[in-house]
Design an enzyme around this catalytic site. Structure first.
Site, PDB file in Angstrom:
ATOM      1  CG  ASN A 164      24.359 -11.589 -11.418  1.00 18.00           C
ATOM      2  OD1 ASN A 164      24.469 -10.737 -12.208  1.00 18.00           O
ATOM      3  ND2 ASN A 164      24.438 -11.224 -10.017  1.00 18.00           N
TER       4      ASN A 164
ATOM      5  CG  HIS B 217      19.708 -10.495  -8.525  1.00 16.29           C
ATOM      6  ND1 HIS B 217      20.010 -10.334  -7.596  1.00 16.29           N
ATOM      7  CD2 HIS B 217      20.555 -11.316  -9.215  1.00 16.29           C
ATOM      8  CE1 HIS B 217      21.229 -10.741  -6.968  1.00 16.29           C
ATOM      9  NE2 HIS B 217      21.383 -11.769  -8.045  1.00 16.29           N
TER      10      HIS B 217
ATOM     11  CG  ASP C 282      20.250 -10.191  -2.056  1.00 14.61           C
ATOM     12  OD1 ASP C 282      20.269 -10.623  -3.026  1.00 14.61           O
ATOM     13  OD2 ASP C 282      21.123  -9.629  -1.286  1.00 14.61           O
ATOM     14  CB  ILE C 283      21.183 -11.610   3.348  1.00 15.77           C
ATOM     15  CG1 ILE C 283      21.282 -11.482   4.695  1.00 15.77           C
ATOM     16  CG2 ILE C 283      22.435 -11.687   2.468  1.00 15.77           C
ATOM     17  CD1 ILE C 283      21.430 -12.855   5.280  1.00 15.77           C
TER      18      ILE C 283
ATOM     19  CG  HIS D 135      19.821 -16.139  -7.655  1.00 22.72           C
ATOM     20  ND1 HIS D 135      20.832 -17.117  -7.709  1.00 22.72           N
ATOM     21  CD2 HIS D 135      20.502 -14.927  -7.600  1.00 22.72           C
ATOM     22  CE1 HIS D 135      21.897 -16.603  -7.657  1.00 22.72           C
ATOM     23  NE2 HIS D 135      21.786 -15.186  -7.710  1.00 22.72           N
TER      24      HIS D 135
ATOM     25  CD  GLN E 249      24.470 -18.689 -11.215  1.00 20.09           C
ATOM     26  OE1 GLN E 249      24.817 -18.994 -12.238  1.00 20.09           O
ATOM     27  NE2 GLN E 249      23.373 -19.386 -10.474  1.00 20.09           N
TER      28      GLN E 249
HETATM   29  P1  5GP Z   1      24.417 -13.736  -7.245  1.00 22.18           P
HETATM   30  O1  5GP Z   1      25.527 -12.998  -6.897  1.00 22.18           O
HETATM   31  O2  5GP Z   1      24.705 -15.357  -7.046  1.00 22.18           O
HETATM   32  O3  5GP Z   1      23.566 -13.352  -8.344  1.00 22.18           O
HETATM   33  O4  5GP Z   1      23.332 -13.435  -6.232  1.00 22.18           O
HETATM   34  C1  5GP Z   1      23.274 -13.933  -4.992  1.00 22.18           C
HETATM   35  C2  5GP Z   1      22.404 -13.237  -3.993  1.00 22.18           C
HETATM   36  O5  5GP Z   1      22.111 -13.769  -2.898  1.00 22.18           O
HETATM   37  C3  5GP Z   1      23.352 -11.977  -3.202  1.00 22.18           C
HETATM   38  O6  5GP Z   1      22.585 -10.855  -3.897  1.00 22.18           O
HETATM   39  C4  5GP Z   1      23.442 -12.258  -1.886  1.00 22.18           C
HETATM   40  O7  5GP Z   1      23.374 -10.957  -1.418  1.00 22.18           O
HETATM   41  C5  5GP Z   1      22.314 -13.057  -1.711  1.00 22.18           C
HETATM   42  N1  5GP Z   1      22.279 -13.962  -0.446  1.00 22.18           N
HETATM   43  C6  5GP Z   1      23.347 -14.994  -0.160  1.00 22.18           C
HETATM   44  N2  5GP Z   1      23.195 -15.697   0.810  1.00 22.18           N
HETATM   45  C7  5GP Z   1      21.861 -15.066   1.196  1.00 22.18           C
HETATM   46  C8  5GP Z   1      21.267 -15.681   2.422  1.00 22.18           C
HETATM   47  O8  5GP Z   1      21.553 -16.463   3.118  1.00 22.18           O
HETATM   48  N3  5GP Z   1      19.960 -15.043   2.494  1.00 22.18           N
HETATM   49  C9  5GP Z   1      19.518 -14.104   1.585  1.00 22.18           C
HETATM   50  N4  5GP Z   1      18.052 -13.493   1.867  1.00 22.18           N
HETATM   51  N5  5GP Z   1      20.299 -13.882   0.654  1.00 22.18           N
HETATM   52  C10 5GP Z   1      21.193 -14.341   0.344  1.00 22.18           C
END
Ligand code: 5GP
Ligand code: ZN
Length: 133
Positions: free
Chosen positions: A86, A101, A30-31, A99, A93
């Site tokens: 999420n 986590h 995760d970034i 995805h 989400q």
């Molecule tokens: P969500 O909040 O949708 O469950 O999680 C999305 C996750 O994707 C977040 O933890 C966010 O940091 C990660 N993320 C978003 N854009 C990128 C990206 O370009 N590269 C990587 N490696 N992770 C990303």
């Protein structure tokens, strides 16, 4: 999907630090990690939620997430995990591509458990929901 950030990662248009890959699943760091080693595990095929995938495909995704846990346990020497996704806007989400986590946990890291995600339940909720089932 053309404007999906995770589809771009699958296609190699955006770089990532790969943790695991097979024919249908990709896992990468995760970034914006919650803890050291925080990884997201995604189906290569685009879909917004798990409801769009078959039981087999979702099962394979979960199996891959467990493989990722084993890799991380070995590599980052964590002592525990929080694993989940999420689901939907109400569930937090942000990226509309399924995805999972995988968040490594370390003794004394001050993090919480599933019970710290939301605390909105009221007295009587258990009985009310049980009556619906
Ligand atoms: P969500 O909040 O949708 O469950 O999680 C999305 C996750 O994707 C977040 O933890 C966010 O940091 C990660 N993320 C978003 N854009 C990128 C990206 O370009 N590269 C990587 N490696 N992770 C990303
Ligand atoms: Zn996508």
């Amino acid at each position: 999907m053309a404007d999906c950030i995770f589809c771009k990662i699958v296609k190699g248009e955006i770089p990532c630090h790969k943790v695991y890959e097979d024919d249908s699943v990709l896992a990468f760091l995760d970034i914006a990690p919650c803890s050291k080693g925080h990884t997201v595990v995604i189906p290569k095929q685009h879909g917004e939620t798990v409801f769009e995938f078959s039981r087999n495909a979702n099962g394979h995704l979960m199996g891959a997430a467990i493989d990722v846990m084993k890799i991380l346990k070995e590599k980052v020497k964590c002592q525990g995990f929080n694993v989940g996704w999420n689901h939907g806007k109400a569930g937090g989400q942000a990226v509309s591509h399924v995805h999972v986590h995988v968040i490594p946990r370390y003794e004394g890291d001050q993090g919480g458990s599933m019970h710290s995600i939301v605390t909105s339940s009221k007295e009587g909720d258990v009985d009310e929901v049980a009556a619906l089932l």
